[in-house]
Design a protein around this motif. Structure first.
Motif, PDB file in Angstrom:
ATOM      1  N   SER A 245       0.804  -1.223   0.000  1.00 43.93           N
ATOM      2  CA  SER A 245       0.000   0.000   0.000  1.00 43.93           C
ATOM      3  C   SER A 245       0.836   1.271   0.000  1.00 43.93           C
ATOM      4  O   SER A 245       0.293   2.366  -0.023  1.00 43.93           O
ATOM      5  CB  SER A 245      -0.943   0.008   1.215  1.00 43.93           C
ATOM      6  N   GLY A 246       2.155   1.130   0.054  1.00 40.46           N
ATOM      7  CA  GLY A 246       3.025   2.299  -0.030  1.00 40.46           C
ATOM      8  C   GLY A 246       2.921   3.240   1.138  1.00 40.46           C
ATOM      9  O   GLY A 246       3.015   4.454   0.978  1.00 40.46           O
ATOM     10  N   GLY A 247       2.704   2.712   2.348  1.00 46.63           N
ATOM     11  CA  GLY A 247       2.555   3.576   3.508  1.00 46.63           C
ATOM     12  C   GLY A 247       3.302   3.065   4.716  1.00 46.63           C
ATOM     13  O   GLY A 247       3.431   1.857   4.923  1.00 46.63           O
ATOM     14  N   GLY A 248       3.788   3.987   5.533  1.00 51.94           N
ATOM     15  CA  GLY A 248       4.422   3.637   6.790  1.00 51.94           C
ATOM     16  C   GLY A 248       3.383   3.466   7.884  1.00 51.94           C
ATOM     17  O   GLY A 248       2.191   3.713   7.678  1.00 51.94           O
ATOM     18  N   ALA A 249       3.843   3.046   9.064  1.00 52.62           N
ATOM     19  CA  ALA A 249       2.924   2.763  10.163  1.00 52.62           C
ATOM     20  C   ALA A 249       3.460   3.320  11.474  1.00 52.62           C
ATOM     21  O   ALA A 249       4.664   3.495  11.645  1.00 52.62           O
ATOM     22  CB  ALA A 249       2.687   1.259  10.288  1.00 52.62           C
ATOM     23  N   ILE A 250       2.525   3.592  12.383  1.00 56.66           N
ATOM     24  CA  ILE A 250       2.849   3.913  13.764  1.00 56.66           C
ATOM     25  C   ILE A 250       2.181   2.852  14.624  1.00 56.66           C
ATOM     26  O   ILE A 250       0.974   2.623  14.520  1.00 56.66           O
ATOM     27  CB  ILE A 250       2.347   5.313  14.164  1.00 56.66           C
ATOM     28  N   PHE A 251       2.968   2.187  15.462  1.00 54.88           N
ATOM     29  CA  PHE A 251       2.466   1.089  16.291  1.00 54.88           C
ATOM     30  C   PHE A 251       2.518   1.525  17.747  1.00 54.88           C
ATOM     31  O   PHE A 251       3.592   1.733  18.307  1.00 54.88           O
ATOM     32  CB  PHE A 251       3.313  -0.169  16.086  1.00 54.88           C
ATOM     33  N   ILE A 252       1.336   1.687  18.361  1.00 55.76           N
ATOM     34  CA  ILE A 252       1.254   2.054  19.774  1.00 55.76           C
ATOM     35  C   ILE A 252       1.032   0.771  20.569  1.00 55.76           C
ATOM     36  O   ILE A 252      -0.018   0.135  20.462  1.00 55.76           O
ATOM     37  CB  ILE A 252       0.117   3.058  20.031  1.00 55.76           C
ATOM     38  N   ASP A 253       2.041   0.393  21.342  1.00 56.16           N
ATOM     39  CA  ASP A 253       2.045  -0.880  22.064  1.00 56.16           C
ATOM     40  C   ASP A 253       1.748  -0.627  23.542  1.00 56.16           C
ATOM     41  O   ASP A 253       2.594  -0.124  24.275  1.00 56.16           O
ATOM     42  CB  ASP A 253       3.409  -1.546  21.896  1.00 56.16           C
ATOM     43  N   THR A 254       0.534  -0.969  23.982  1.00 53.55           N
ATOM     44  CA  THR A 254       0.145  -0.725  25.373  1.00 53.55           C
ATOM     45  C   THR A 254       0.293  -1.968  26.245  1.00 53.55           C
ATOM     46  O   THR A 254       0.031  -1.902  27.445  1.00 53.55           O
ATOM     47  CB  THR A 254      -1.311  -0.239  25.454  1.00 53.55           C
TER      48      THR A 254
ATOM     49  N   VAL B 201      10.694  -2.324   5.770  1.00 61.89           N
ATOM     50  CA  VAL B 201       9.483  -2.298   6.591  1.00 61.89           C
ATOM     51  C   VAL B 201       9.795  -1.728   7.973  1.00 61.89           C
ATOM     52  O   VAL B 201       9.090  -0.839   8.471  1.00 61.89           O
ATOM     53  CB  VAL B 201       8.877  -3.710   6.717  1.00 61.89           C
ATOM     54  N   LEU B 202      10.853  -2.227   8.606  1.00 59.67           N
ATOM     55  CA  LEU B 202      11.200  -1.778   9.954  1.00 59.67           C
ATOM     56  C   LEU B 202      11.547  -0.297   9.988  1.00 59.67           C
ATOM     57  O   LEU B 202      11.256   0.395  10.974  1.00 59.67           O
ATOM     58  CB  LEU B 202      12.373  -2.601  10.491  1.00 59.67           C
ATOM     59  N   GLU B 203      12.153   0.213   8.921  1.00 57.70           N
ATOM     60  CA  GLU B 203      12.488   1.634   8.851  1.00 57.70           C
ATOM     61  C   GLU B 203      11.237   2.509   8.804  1.00 57.70           C
ATOM     62  O   GLU B 203      11.287   3.689   9.176  1.00 57.70           O
ATOM     63  CB  GLU B 203      13.347   1.921   7.615  1.00 57.70           C
ATOM     64  N   ASN B 204      10.147   1.939   8.347  1.00 59.84           N
ATOM     65  CA  ASN B 204       8.920   2.722   8.159  1.00 59.84           C
ATOM     66  C   ASN B 204       7.843   2.418   9.196  1.00 59.84           C
ATOM     67  O   ASN B 204       6.673   2.737   8.998  1.00 59.84           O
ATOM     68  CB  ASN B 204       8.377   2.488   6.746  1.00 59.84           C
TER      69      ASN B 204
ATOM     70  N   ARG C 268       0.175  14.249  15.689  1.00 61.55           N
ATOM     71  CA  ARG C 268      -0.066  15.129  14.550  1.00 61.55           C
ATOM     72  C   ARG C 268       1.251  15.686  14.022  1.00 61.55           C
ATOM     73  O   ARG C 268       1.466  15.746  12.810  1.00 61.55           O
ATOM     74  CB  ARG C 268      -1.006  16.270  14.943  1.00 61.55           C
ATOM     75  N   LEU C 269       2.129  16.086  14.940  1.00 62.54           N
ATOM     76  CA  LEU C 269       3.424  16.629  14.523  1.00 62.54           C
ATOM     77  C   LEU C 269       4.291  15.537  13.903  1.00 62.54           C
ATOM     78  O   LEU C 269       4.969  15.768  12.896  1.00 62.54           O
ATOM     79  CB  LEU C 269       4.133  17.251  15.726  1.00 62.54           C
ATOM     80  N   GLU C 270       4.273  14.347  14.511  1.00 59.41           N
ATOM     81  CA  GLU C 270       5.086  13.251  13.975  1.00 59.41           C
ATOM     82  C   GLU C 270       4.634  12.857  12.573  1.00 59.41           C
ATOM     83  O   GLU C 270       5.458  12.662  11.669  1.00 59.41           O
ATOM     84  CB  GLU C 270       5.005  12.039  14.897  1.00 59.41           C
ATOM     85  N   ILE C 271       3.319  12.745  12.381  1.00 58.78           N
ATOM     86  CA  ILE C 271       2.801  12.338  11.069  1.00 58.78           C
ATOM     87  C   ILE C 271       3.108  13.404  10.020  1.00 58.78           C
ATOM     88  O   ILE C 271       3.517  13.095   8.898  1.00 58.78           O
ATOM     89  CB  ILE C 271       1.290  12.068  11.154  1.00 58.78           C
ATOM     90  N   THR C 272       2.903  14.661  10.396  1.00 60.04           N
ATOM     91  CA  THR C 272       3.210  15.753   9.469  1.00 60.04           C
ATOM     92  C   THR C 272       4.679  15.734   9.073  1.00 60.04           C
ATOM     93  O   THR C 272       5.027  15.879   7.890  1.00 60.04           O
ATOM     94  CB  THR C 272       2.864  17.113  10.110  1.00 60.04           C
TER      95      THR C 272
ATOM     96  N   PRO D 282       5.104   7.876   3.597  1.00 59.81           N
ATOM     97  CA  PRO D 282       4.133   8.657   4.379  1.00 59.81           C
ATOM     98  C   PRO D 282       3.334   7.723   5.276  1.00 59.81           C
ATOM     99  O   PRO D 282       3.134   6.549   4.964  1.00 59.81           O
ATOM    100  CB  PRO D 282       3.239   9.287   3.304  1.00 59.81           C
ATOM    101  N   VAL D 283       2.884   8.221   6.403  1.00 61.11           N
ATOM    102  CA  VAL D 283       2.141   7.392   7.347  1.00 61.11           C
ATOM    103  C   VAL D 283       0.748   7.120   6.798  1.00 61.11           C
ATOM    104  O   VAL D 283       0.002   8.043   6.476  1.00 61.11           O
ATOM    105  CB  VAL D 283       2.039   8.075   8.727  1.00 61.11           C
TER     106      VAL D 283
END
Length: 396
Positions: free
Chosen positions: A147-156, A202-205, A225-229, A242-243
């Motif tokens: 899909s050509g997109g990076g990810a943010i993983f919030i691990d709780t 993948v790990l870089e993104n 918001r700042l991180e994604i921007t 891009p995320v």
């Protein structure tokens, strides 16, 4: 009076007006009626001139309505040509992206018209050990590679395994290369990236955030918001993606730690109100992020035991007269939360895989993924297994 002088006087009168008549933005200006505007700007403009001014501002600044046919054509065009007018699509290119994030389960993807949608919240629910975190990590891999997109993983829950993420990326890449080599008789073409390269890509993104409390989750959603921007700006100048995906694994853990345990110990009703307020804040922030940045937001949820379960010898037993997905095992966080998600996927197994070897001599129990809620699909189900590639569909 020159046009510049008139403009300055109009702006001055609008900004100095009192109460609801004050307008410093276009949004505030468009809320003012024609007669109220004439009163504010008197004697600069007549009622006719005020109407012309409002019409001109609305035409330039307001969002223009789009018919369903136009929207359908635009969506179809962007889906078929996601990288622009050139039509060039390089494998694993940061410029190649889709409006959906593939799940890796073809039947689920087909029913959802390509996978989990961006701009909305998808909930994945299931009992412990069924494969929820495996799917979450698989989505991060597929977001980058298909899909050509990076990810943010919030691990709780401290369940994210970077070695497992690397394993899924490498093994999926190996299978895809093998399939491509088999279908390509010449065998000469190659995308130039080895499985190791793709795993590193993948790990870089994927960026990871870990914390335990609800307060930390809310604070993190604010700074995202700042991180994604920043990451999206980097994607325009270098190879970083891009995320497109935000994963929270799990959404229930901090709520249970901060509110459910406190409520059960104190019996106070105030904690229930605080819990509800926190959930509404989280849902609001997630929806805003999904909308503003066109993200696929995927939240992993735990299950609680509903009132229709049967308890025997200290364990909750399955009641086969009920639908297990709507009966004794229900998603955590309550009914109000269920209205916050657009799509709901339920993962289920016949028996806890951590216990099955004690009774079935290693036989793998059946696992299913069910679309329980979707704006695009009817209820659908597929059987899967957990492999070194992640979740893989089982052929019927």
């Amino acid at each position: 009076m020159t046009s510049n002088d008139l403009r300055q006087q109009i702006l001055s009168k609008l900004s100095l007006a009192e109460g609801n008549d004050k307008a410093e933005t276009v949004r505030e200006l468009l809320k003012i009626s024609d007669t109220a505007l004439m009163r504010i700007l008197d004697p600069l403009l007549t009622i006719l001139e005020c109407r012309r001014l409002m019409t001109r501002v609305h035409g330039v600044c307001a969002v223009h309505p789009c018919s369903a046919l136009q929207f359908s054509r635009t969506t179809r065009s962007s889906h078929h040509n996601p990288v622009g007018d050139t039509g060039e699509q390089q494998p694993h290119s940061p410029r190649q992206f889709s409006a959906k994030i593939s799940t890796g389960l073809s039947t689920i993807d087909n029913y959802l018209h390509g996978g989990f949608a961006t701009g909305s919240i998808t909930e994945v629910v299931g009992r412990a050990g069924v494969g929820k975190t495996h799917l979450a990590q698989q989505l991060c891999v597929l977001a980058a590679t298909t899909s050509g997109g990076g990810a943010i993983f919030i691990d709780t829950e401290n369940k994210l395994s970077l070695s497992r993420l690397n394993e899924i990326a490498m093994n999926r890449s190996r299978r895809e290369k093998s399939s491509k080599a088999t279908s390509d008789r010449s065998g000469d073409e190659d995308d130039g990236m080895s499985p190791d390269d793709i795993a590193q890509y993948v790990l870089e993104n994927v960026t990871v955030r870990s914390f335990l409390s609800t307060k930390e989750l809310l604070e993190t959603l604010d700074v995202l918001r700042l991180e994604i921007t920043d990451r999206n700006m980097q994607a325009e100048t270098n190879s970083r993606l891009p995320v497109r995906l935000l994963v929270i694994d799990s959404i229930a853990a901090p709520i249970r730690r901060d509110f459910d345990m406190m409520s059960s110990s104190s019996g106070s009703s105030s904690s229930a109100a605080q819990r509800a307020a926190a959930l509404l804040q989280i849902a609001s922030k997630l929806k805003q992020l999904a909308s503003d940045f066109n993200l696929a937001v995927v939240v992993i949820n735990q299950v609680g035991v509903g009132g229709n379960s049967i308890k025997q010898q200290g364990e909750y037993q399955r009641n086969d007269t009920l639908d297990i997905r709507d009966g004794e095992f229900t998603a955590s966080l309550g009914t109000a939360w269920q209205y916050c998600v657009s799509t709901k996927i339920i993962l289920e197994h016949d028996e806890d895989p951590h216990k099955q070897s004690q009774h079935h001599n290693g036989r793998v129990s059946a696992r299913t993924a069910t679309i329980a809620k979707s704006l695009l699909s009817r209820r659908a189900q597929v059987e899967f297994k957990v492999t070194d590639e992640g979740l893989c569909e089982v052929s019927s």
